[in-house]
Design an enzyme around this catalytic site. Sequence first.
Site, short mmCIF file in Angstrom:
data_model
loop_
_atom_site.label_atom_id
_atom_site.label_comp_id
_atom_site.label_asym_id
_atom_site.label_seq_id
_atom_site.Cartn_x
_atom_site.Cartn_y
_atom_site.Cartn_z
N ARG A 128 0.84 -1.20 0.00
CA ARG A 128 0.00 0.00 0.00
C ARG A 128 0.88 1.25 0.00
NH1 ARG A 128 -4.31 1.02 4.86
NH2 ARG A 128 -2.44 0.48 6.06
N GLU A 305 -11.94 -3.37 17.33
CA GLU A 305 -11.69 -2.16 16.57
C GLU A 305 -13.06 -1.58 16.20
OE1 GLU A 305 -8.52 -2.29 13.52
OE2 GLU A 305 -9.96 -1.39 12.12
#
Length: 312
Positions: A128, A305
């Site tokens: 990425r 999360e």
Amino acid sequence: MSIAVQTQAIRLSFGAAESRCQADGSGIRFDLAVPVLSGEREEVLLESTAEPKSAGKVGFKVLESDTLTAGVVMVPCHGQAEEAAFEIYRDLLSLLEERTLYRAWNFVPHINQEVGGLENYRSFNVGRWKAFRDSFGEDTMENHFPAASAVGIDEDCLAVVFLAGRDPVSYVENPQQTPAYRYPADFGPRSPSFARGTVVSRENRRTGYLSGTSSIRGSETIGIGELKDQYKLTFENIECVLDRMGFQDGLSGSWFSPPQYRVYVRDREEFDQVYSLFDKTVGKEATESALFLEADICRAPLKLEIEGIFFA
Ligand code: 3EB
């Protein structure tokens, strides 16, 4: 004579036995093999009267409305997340043209598993990062990172979902956390390329995209083995980012719309406990419209999360 306009949609559906992505007469449908613990499994990401398109070598399926562009893609990894991440983000950043990337959701294969001495999440981060570097240059790339989340999927495919557009955006960090793109090398050879939140302004409305938020202070994981401690710090982080984003209505949302929360829980045996803590924090309305998913999280000791979309 009236002409019927067929509305197209891009839909995400969680809890599938196997992930797959298809386009048909009603739009694009992305089934994800991420188990649902609570909430509506199907989500409409975007509706439009435009036709879905294909973009990039990796085959993004993209739908554009007047205000937003949404897309999905799934790429086989052959055990190697870096290359798939690079190819996906290279194509994504180039298909955007003059649009800004608001939000990315990353489903990383076996996210905490090591391949050739590197955890898959860290390998994903390398790919990425390289794509952002190639697109924007190392000196200014951090001004272009979207809000994001990265969680595990138990398949050998990297899946990415995105939202982008042409409206003005501001990026938000949390002063109590090191920006993820400046995490030290102990957390991997290349840092994660995301902002803690983005705020998109359109006329007199704002949409806030809160990134996946977890129990991290500075760059350290806090509350290892302790669900309640992790939960508490996660919400301290969320409140801090929301404040920075200028969403003073807070955790339960504005008068006209509750936030759209998504909660990832690593261990389904802890789901009941997370659900009741969450309900106490954000209230019934926001809890009932939240989606709870069972997924591994990008650091092995993290138990949960939480992300959200806020409206003002
Ligand atoms: C963290 O704060 C927890 O790599 O895109 C949260 C949101 C996390 C997004 C990503 C990772 C990502 O570092 C993990």
